[in-house]
Design a protein around this motif. Structure first.
Motif, PDB file in Angstrom:
ATOM      1  N   ILE A  43      -3.279 -24.316  44.375  1.00  0.00           N
ATOM      2  CA  ILE A  43      -3.927 -25.509  43.824  1.00  0.00           C
ATOM      3  C   ILE A  43      -3.734 -26.702  44.758  1.00  0.00           C
ATOM      4  O   ILE A  43      -2.619 -26.977  45.198  1.00  0.00           O
ATOM      5  CB  ILE A  43      -3.356 -25.832  42.429  1.00  0.00           C
ATOM      6  N   PRO A  99     -10.569 -21.170  51.952  1.00  0.00           N
ATOM      7  CA  PRO A  99     -11.607 -20.780  50.976  1.00  0.00           C
ATOM      8  C   PRO A  99     -11.041 -20.381  49.615  1.00  0.00           C
ATOM      9  O   PRO A  99     -11.752 -20.471  48.617  1.00  0.00           O
ATOM     10  CB  PRO A  99     -12.289 -19.584  51.646  1.00  0.00           C
ATOM     11  N   GLU A 100      -9.793 -19.970  49.577  1.00  0.00           N
ATOM     12  CA  GLU A 100      -9.226 -19.533  48.297  1.00  0.00           C
ATOM     13  C   GLU A 100      -8.566 -20.672  47.530  1.00  0.00           C
ATOM     14  O   GLU A 100      -8.113 -20.488  46.399  1.00  0.00           O
ATOM     15  CB  GLU A 100      -8.192 -18.425  48.528  1.00  0.00           C
ATOM     16  N   ALA A 101      -8.472 -21.853  48.133  1.00  0.00           N
ATOM     17  CA  ALA A 101      -7.814 -22.973  47.448  1.00  0.00           C
ATOM     18  C   ALA A 101      -8.600 -23.357  46.201  1.00  0.00           C
ATOM     19  O   ALA A 101      -9.821 -23.230  46.149  1.00  0.00           O
ATOM     20  CB  ALA A 101      -7.704 -24.168  48.384  1.00  0.00           C
ATOM     21  N   ARG A 102      -7.866 -23.810  45.186  1.00  0.00           N
ATOM     22  CA  ARG A 102      -8.538 -24.349  43.995  1.00  0.00           C
ATOM     23  C   ARG A 102      -8.336 -25.858  44.018  1.00  0.00           C
ATOM     24  O   ARG A 102      -7.224 -26.345  43.855  1.00  0.00           O
ATOM     25  CB  ARG A 102      -7.911 -23.768  42.730  1.00  0.00           C
ATOM     26  N   VAL A 103      -9.432 -26.571  44.211  1.00  0.00           N
ATOM     27  CA  VAL A 103      -9.349 -28.026  44.311  1.00  0.00           C
ATOM     28  C   VAL A 103      -9.502 -28.611  42.908  1.00  0.00           C
ATOM     29  O   VAL A 103     -10.470 -28.322  42.208  1.00  0.00           O
ATOM     30  CB  VAL A 103     -10.439 -28.574  45.242  1.00  0.00           C
TER      31      VAL A 103
END
Lengths: 255, 255, 255
Positions: A2, A27-31
């Motif tokens: 996150i 690309p896998e981050a959750r903003v």
């Protein structure tokens, strides 16, 4: 992983640019948007959000804070590793309340622009932390960070003395006086209290929640983080009282 | 697959309806808000956001833009496939700066409503693109799109001449004059410049960032996309100068 | 699992605290903002959003609604299980239009604060529902929920009679008069209509979309949910007419 965003960018597209940069690198981050509604350049308000909101996020979250009136000038950018989180942003006081610090790094990245380090430095650093990169790859370790000088609240000569931490978006006036100090001073729900603020003296009830006051009525209550708050039910106490953060507050029960 | 949203819906719930539609059709899509703070019906501002923010997103992203004063009237809806992205929205100039176009399709879907094509046409098209559907399933290919007439900035008779592209949310006045043209005209950081705007002549410093001017002071700087910007440190240049986009600008160094 | 948020928190950081709580309890949840722009304490507007936006989300979604002027007072908190969704929030009318109810539970959780049940009760309940927990783990089943008293629109003595459901963020005045009733009353696109509102009588055209009226012109149209709406093209009808929701409306074709 996150990555949270806290800025004073309001409804602007600059938030979108930061998200694009983060998602391009990680690309896998959750903003997750915490808020973009910090009053412009209100470092004190940002510091309070870091204190009161960031701790609700899962361990390992990366908190980016961009309230940055000095962007492009000599102020440092930093990344901070603590026991639970990473923090990334300008070293101007927004991290005043960050505790359990393990390492602080002064960011030494090249920026594409001189005016938008949120996009050019802080977002890439956050994304690379999300990718597992070590904090030391972004610059040299430094000893400490800038903290706003905020005296602890205390009881003195019959008064509970503290200061206005900040004003929230609703105009509620948040102090640094914890409920425990009120209890010690024998101030209880239902009491009327006297509040000294910038040379004025006000009386108001100390109530459990906004809805116990009439609409438009001034009241004191314990806010959601456990600190004394001065509010107007369905109104804006900060405007009624012309407060914006930093003012001294003294409180006693009306005898 | 990333689907971005850029609208003038502000804080309204209509954004939520678009997200619901997208997630119902493409459950794996990642919906990312770029901004919903485009000034109402400001096609020029939307075009600038498409130009300056969309390119930060990963290749393959689908950019939905809904700034649509003519919704329900004869204006076309389009989907555009470029080398890097898809774009979906009304064909009213919001895609003025889109380059590397491979195909444009005029959208021919039935809408549930005549007033909300963002929800009824653009969101479903974006979701179906995210699901891998081909752009030609949404209508016939067309030759070109509507582009706002914006003359390129140039040097003429000792002046750098351009126009105001748009005003951002902070009231910063963004021109189409690139830094390279300033360098060519021998205008450097620290210089004072003369700015002709709508029959007025102003003088201001050309500085590296907002914070080098005093609070409230007018300045020129190179904005985060590399274009000349007129700003007021901690203030709103657009209001000070009554500008909103499209105005001609001429600049020279003060001799 | 999707958890949507609809609040009157505006740009405040309190939204971020709810997201942190949800993601800490249910790391796999996808938190989607519907809107945080409900006018402060406008339960009627929130009810309309629940009616008009929530149904666009995938089946199984969990809808959290926090418009809660009575937080900390005696008003109940509820979780509602319907055929398609879960709803979580204060039982103050925001769920007026929720249909196909299977079970309602009165929430009996302990809150850390008396002022922020969105963070302390509604967010955790939503997260635990997202984790698959049964609704009955949060309290006792109750029989019914609070619904705002809104009479159905009807035709009476040559007039179509209804009421103003709410005003949206753009100042459009949304009524509860469905298009079918207009058709029955032989009111068609292009007709001029007479509108009785709070003792006033207005005449305006009934058009297909905003853009068919001149900028600044008052018009009636069928909004995106199929209900009669009174609007000003590129303006705010609610301010022009001083309406805010609940007012009686009568309409007939101008003969």
């Amino acid at each position: 992983m996150i990555v949270t965003l806290t800025t004073d960018f309001g409804a602007s597209e600059y938030v979108g640019a930061m998200k694009g940069v983060i998602l391009s690198i990680a690309p896998e981050a959750r903003v997750v948007d915490i808020t973009h509604g910090i009053r412009s350049f209100d470092v004190r308000h940002a510091a309070y959000v870091v204190k009161s909101v960031c701790p609700y996020f899962p361990s390992g979250s990366i908190h980016v804070v961009v309230v940055d009136p000095g962007v492009g000038t000599a102020r440092r950018g930093v990344a901070i590793e603590t026991r639970d989180y990473y923090y990334v942003g300008p070293d101007n006081g927004v991290f005043t309340f960050v505790r359990n610090i393990k390492r602080v790094v002064e960011l030494k990245l090249e920026a594409k622009s001189k005016t938008f380090h949120g996009r050019d430095i802080f977002a890439p650093v956050a994304a690379r932390l999300a990718n597992g990169e070590d904090i030391t790859s972004f610059g040299e370790e430094v000893e400490d960070i800038v903290r706003l000088p905020i005296a602890e609240a205390r009881i003195s000569k019959g008064f509970v003395t503290g200061e206005v931490l900040c004003v929230d978006v609703f105009g509620n006036v948040i102090t640094n006086i914890p409920q425990s100090l009120l209890t010690k001073a024998n101030i209880n729900y239902g009491d009327r209290i006297r509040v000294k603020l910038e040379g004025r003296e006000l009386e108001m009830p100390f109530l459990e929640s906004y809805g116990f006051a009439s609409p438009g009525e001034l009241l004191a209550l314990v806010g959601s983080e456990g600190y004394l708050e001065i509010a107007v039910n369905q109104g804006r106490a900060s405007e009624r009282l012309s407060l914006k953060g930093g003012e001294k507050v003294e409180i006693c029960a009306v005898c």
